[in-house]
Design a protein around this motif. Sequence first.
Motif, PDB file in Angstrom:
ATOM      1  N   THR A   1       0.788  -1.220   0.000  1.00  0.00           N
ATOM      2  CA  THR A   1       0.000   0.000   0.000  1.00  0.00           C
ATOM      3  C   THR A   1       0.826   1.280   0.000  1.00  0.00           C
ATOM      4  OG1 THR A   1      -0.114   0.065   2.416  1.00  0.00           O
ATOM      5  CG2 THR A   1      -1.811  -1.201   1.264  1.00  0.00           C
ATOM      6  N   GLY A   2       2.089   1.196   0.403  1.00  0.00           N
ATOM      7  CA  GLY A   2       2.928   2.382   0.452  1.00  0.00           C
ATOM      8  C   GLY A   2       2.790   3.210   1.715  1.00  0.00           C
ATOM      9  N   CYS A   3       1.882   2.831   2.616  1.00  0.00           N
ATOM     10  CA  CYS A   3       1.744   3.572   3.870  1.00  0.00           C
ATOM     11  C   CYS A   3       2.718   3.005   4.907  1.00  0.00           C
ATOM     12  CB  CYS A   3       0.306   3.515   4.380  1.00  0.00           C
ATOM     13  SG  CYS A   3      -0.243   1.867   4.899  1.00  0.00           S
ATOM     14  N   MET A   4       2.676   3.537   6.124  1.00  0.00           N
ATOM     15  CA  MET A   4       3.535   3.010   7.184  1.00  0.00           C
ATOM     16  C   MET A   4       3.197   1.554   7.455  1.00  0.00           C
ATOM     17  SD  MET A   4       4.192   5.792  10.219  1.00  0.00           S
ATOM     18  CE  MET A   4       2.518   5.674  10.809  1.00  0.00           C
ATOM     19  N   ASN A   5       4.209   0.767   7.784  1.00  0.00           N
ATOM     20  CA  ASN A   5       3.942  -0.617   8.162  1.00  0.00           C
ATOM     21  C   ASN A   5       3.739  -0.715   9.676  1.00  0.00           C
ATOM     22  OD1 ASN A   5       6.516  -0.541   9.317  1.00  0.00           O
ATOM     23  ND2 ASN A   5       7.479  -1.654   7.635  1.00  0.00           N
ATOM     24  N   HIS A   6       3.513  -1.931  10.140  1.00  0.00           N
ATOM     25  CA  HIS A   6       3.201  -2.150  11.555  1.00  0.00           C
ATOM     26  C   HIS A   6       4.319  -1.653  12.470  1.00  0.00           C
ATOM     27  CE1 HIS A   6       1.092  -4.623  14.730  1.00  0.00           C
ATOM     28  NE2 HIS A   6       2.265  -4.405  15.298  1.00  0.00           N
ATOM     29  N   ARG A   7       5.537  -1.967  12.110  1.00  0.00           N
ATOM     30  CA  ARG A   7       6.663  -1.582  12.965  1.00  0.00           C
ATOM     31  C   ARG A   7       6.789  -0.068  13.052  1.00  0.00           C
ATOM     32  NH1 ARG A   7      12.911  -3.666  12.093  1.00  0.00           N
ATOM     33  NH2 ARG A   7      13.887  -2.373  13.674  1.00  0.00           N
ATOM     34  N   ALA A   8       6.685   0.616  11.902  1.00  0.00           N
ATOM     35  CA  ALA A   8       6.791   2.066  11.897  1.00  0.00           C
ATOM     36  C   ALA A   8       5.623   2.700  12.643  1.00  0.00           C
ATOM     37  CB  ALA A   8       6.844   2.580  10.463  1.00  0.00           C
ATOM     38  N   MET A   9       4.439   2.097  12.531  1.00  0.00           N
ATOM     39  CA  MET A   9       3.275   2.613  13.244  1.00  0.00           C
ATOM     40  C   MET A   9       3.488   2.584  14.744  1.00  0.00           C
ATOM     41  SD  MET A   9       0.563   1.285  15.205  1.00  0.00           S
ATOM     42  CE  MET A   9       0.421  -0.415  14.649  1.00  0.00           C
ATOM     43  N   ARG A  10       3.999   1.479  15.261  1.00  0.00           N
ATOM     44  CA  ARG A  10       4.230   1.371  16.699  1.00  0.00           C
ATOM     45  C   ARG A  10       5.268   2.407  17.148  1.00  0.00           C
ATOM     46  NH1 ARG A  10       2.312  -2.979  19.452  1.00  0.00           N
ATOM     47  NH2 ARG A  10       3.939  -2.626  21.018  1.00  0.00           N
ATOM     48  N   ARG A  11       6.290   2.586  16.328  1.00  0.00           N
ATOM     49  CA  ARG A  11       7.323   3.572  16.673  1.00  0.00           C
ATOM     50  C   ARG A  11       6.729   4.974  16.704  1.00  0.00           C
ATOM     51  NH1 ARG A  11      10.957   1.803  13.333  1.00  0.00           N
ATOM     52  NH2 ARG A  11      10.376   3.147  11.593  1.00  0.00           N
ATOM     53  N   ARG A  12       5.902   5.305  15.697  1.00  0.00           N
ATOM     54  CA  ARG A  12       5.291   6.624  15.648  1.00  0.00           C
ATOM     55  C   ARG A  12       4.290   6.814  16.797  1.00  0.00           C
ATOM     56  NH1 ARG A  12       5.018  10.761  11.913  1.00  0.00           N
ATOM     57  NH2 ARG A  12       3.879  12.488  12.893  1.00  0.00           N
ATOM     58  N   LEU A  13       3.513   5.788  17.100  1.00  0.00           N
ATOM     59  CA  LEU A  13       2.541   5.898  18.183  1.00  0.00           C
ATOM     60  C   LEU A  13       3.248   6.086  19.521  1.00  0.00           C
ATOM     61  CD1 LEU A  13      -0.447   5.938  18.715  1.00  0.00           C
ATOM     62  CD2 LEU A  13      -0.442   3.443  18.840  1.00  0.00           C
ATOM     63  N   ASP A  14       4.359   5.424  19.704  1.00  0.00           N
ATOM     64  CA  ASP A  14       5.143   5.600  20.926  1.00  0.00           C
ATOM     65  C   ASP A  14       5.654   7.040  21.034  1.00  0.00           C
ATOM     66  OD1 ASP A  14       6.345   4.369  23.295  1.00  0.00           O
ATOM     67  OD2 ASP A  14       8.259   4.734  22.294  1.00  0.00           O
ATOM     68  N   GLU A  15       6.067   7.610  19.900  1.00  0.00           N
ATOM     69  CA  GLU A  15       6.522   8.999  19.895  1.00  0.00           C
ATOM     70  C   GLU A  15       5.380   9.949  20.244  1.00  0.00           C
ATOM     71  OE1 GLU A  15       7.991   9.411  15.960  1.00  0.00           O
ATOM     72  OE2 GLU A  15       9.878   8.338  16.348  1.00  0.00           O
ATOM     73  N   GLU A  16       4.183   9.667  19.696  1.00  0.00           N
ATOM     74  CA  GLU A  16       3.038  10.537  19.976  1.00  0.00           C
ATOM     75  C   GLU A  16       2.599  10.422  21.440  1.00  0.00           C
ATOM     76  OE1 GLU A  16       1.972  12.837  18.205  1.00  0.00           O
ATOM     77  OE2 GLU A  16       2.942  12.356  16.292  1.00  0.00           O
ATOM     78  N   ILE A  17       2.723   9.242  22.020  1.00  0.00           N
ATOM     79  CA  ILE A  17       2.404   9.093  23.443  1.00  0.00           C
ATOM     80  C   ILE A  17       3.389   9.896  24.287  1.00  0.00           C
ATOM     81  CG2 ILE A  17       2.453   7.437  25.360  1.00  0.00           C
ATOM     82  CD1 ILE A  17       1.125   5.406  23.508  1.00  0.00           C
ATOM     83  N   ASP A  18       4.662   9.856  23.922  1.00  0.00           N
ATOM     84  CA  ASP A  18       5.659  10.663  24.632  1.00  0.00           C
ATOM     85  C   ASP A  18       5.317  12.148  24.537  1.00  0.00           C
ATOM     86  OD1 ASP A  18       7.109   8.494  25.449  1.00  0.00           O
ATOM     87  OD2 ASP A  18       8.595   8.628  23.833  1.00  0.00           O
ATOM     88  N   ARG A  19       4.893  12.576  23.351  1.00  0.00           N
ATOM     89  CA  ARG A  19       4.556  13.984  23.154  1.00  0.00           C
ATOM     90  C   ARG A  19       3.323  14.360  23.970  1.00  0.00           C
ATOM     91  NH1 ARG A  19       4.527  13.847  18.127  1.00  0.00           N
ATOM     92  NH2 ARG A  19       6.608  14.695  17.782  1.00  0.00           N
ATOM     93  N   ALA A  20       2.309  13.481  23.950  1.00  0.00           N
ATOM     94  CA  ALA A  20       1.096  13.772  24.720  1.00  0.00           C
ATOM     95  C   ALA A  20       1.387  13.805  26.218  1.00  0.00           C
ATOM     96  CB  ALA A  20       0.030  12.722  24.404  1.00  0.00           C
ATOM     97  N   THR A  21       2.304  12.963  26.659  1.00  0.00           N
ATOM     98  CA  THR A  21       2.686  12.944  28.072  1.00  0.00           C
ATOM     99  C   THR A  21       3.354  14.253  28.462  1.00  0.00           C
ATOM    100  OG1 THR A  21       2.986  10.537  27.996  1.00  0.00           O
ATOM    101  CG2 THR A  21       4.033  11.711  29.816  1.00  0.00           C
ATOM    102  N   ARG A  22       4.230  14.755  27.589  1.00  0.00           N
ATOM    103  CA  ARG A  22       4.952  15.995  27.890  1.00  0.00           C
ATOM    104  C   ARG A  22       4.039  17.214  27.833  1.00  0.00           C
ATOM    105  NH1 ARG A  22       8.429  13.950  24.028  1.00  0.00           N
ATOM    106  NH2 ARG A  22       7.866  15.687  22.643  1.00  0.00           N
ATOM    107  N   THR A  23       3.176  17.278  26.836  1.00  0.00           N
ATOM    108  CA  THR A  23       2.389  18.484  26.598  1.00  0.00           C
ATOM    109  C   THR A  23       1.017  18.455  27.254  1.00  0.00           C
ATOM    110  OG1 THR A  23       1.396  17.621  24.545  1.00  0.00           O
ATOM    111  CG2 THR A  23       3.545  18.736  24.369  1.00  0.00           C
ATOM    112  N   GLY A  24       0.531  17.247  27.591  1.00  0.00           N
ATOM    113  CA  GLY A  24      -0.810  17.135  28.137  1.00  0.00           C
ATOM    114  C   GLY A  24      -1.891  17.210  27.080  1.00  0.00           C
ATOM    115  N   GLY A  25      -1.502  17.198  25.797  1.00  0.00           N
ATOM    116  CA  GLY A  25      -2.470  17.262  24.708  1.00  0.00           C
ATOM    117  C   GLY A  25      -3.141  15.931  24.482  1.00  0.00           C
ATOM    118  N   PRO A  26      -4.299  15.913  23.809  1.00  0.00           N
ATOM    119  CA  PRO A  26      -5.014  14.668  23.554  1.00  0.00           C
ATOM    120  C   PRO A  26      -4.375  13.872  22.422  1.00  0.00           C
ATOM    121  CG  PRO A  26      -6.191  16.487  22.543  1.00  0.00           C
ATOM    122  CD  PRO A  26      -5.033  17.095  23.299  1.00  0.00           C
TER     123      PRO A  26
END
Length: 347
Positions: free
Chosen positions: A195-220
């Motif tokens: 499909t050309g989109c992110m694969n499972h491994r990249a998705m987990r890595r990106r989601l982990d980054e977004e959780i870190d960001r939400a933890t720091r900023t308090g954003g949803p």
Amino acid sequence: MPYIVGMDVVTGTDTSTSPAGVDRLLVGIRHLTSLADAAGNAEAMFRALADELLSVPGAEEVHVHHLVVDGESEDEPVVVYMDGGVGRLSYLRPRAERPPGVSWVASTRRSFLASDPQELAASVPRLAQTGTVSSALLLALAERGEVEAVVVLVRREAEVFGSGEVELAVALVEQASTALALARARAEAGTDAVTGCMNHRAMRRRLDEEIDRATRTGGPLSALLIDLDDFKLVNDRHGHQAGDAMLRGVVHALVGEFRAFDRVARYGGDEFVVILPNAELEPAAAAAQRALERLLAIPSFDQTPGASASIGVAQWQAPMTVDELLEACDAALLRSKRQGKGRVTRA
């Protein structure tokens, strides 16, 4: 006279591969290639290879000796596949006790066939001690220039592997080497091959980054888990190429629907994840409903709607992990399926 097979020299009486064997080989190669295209993991690839080796050249058992290099571990895993690749057992063997035949194949990258008691006892002594063995074919599976595993095809009751069967086995192992390298390269690149989109491994890595960001900023932060309804029917009725085309159409529709900084990823098979930074549950659910309607408008292969889907939506809450957020999405998705499919359910 011992029947010994090297990579370049074969001695024996059977010197050809039957057309039926070639047909089965092509089926096996397509199977392994499809796994690579789907970025299948190494375990799935080895399981598929064992299944093909049990059916195409007719092994009764397939033993995969996974090799480790100095400093990695004192033990090497050995996996034994039987019963059509379904039944299996595994154990650890000290690297210092690696069978001589396995060591020879690992160091030379060549293959050989042991077919008399003396050869078997010298090459694979533990195997020879487990009962009657008529022949054992040892093949190197190399990836990126290094032998990663030695694959041992075993026959206990059947006659010795013929040269045509050896050729089939060699071809399958070589294809598995290529497919495994391709799947790992794609996984490392973070892109789904179909499909050309992110694969499972990249998705987990990106989601982990977004959780870190939400933890720091308090954003949803919210996420969607999308499962196509009855997608198997597309493959069954129109073939896998049509199925792949629909998957690409789904990704195109999803990318077009969501914001530029949202991320669409293939979770696996016909499931997709959409990561929605700075989105609370209700707006995320509304976006999921719009995506559902957009998917129904993509080109279809028959009279049914384009792509019906069931969607689970969840919002991250501290201290949820990546797995816990995905599990919340999955639980909501399951309710969507149970309530009739084609709908969005909030966690």
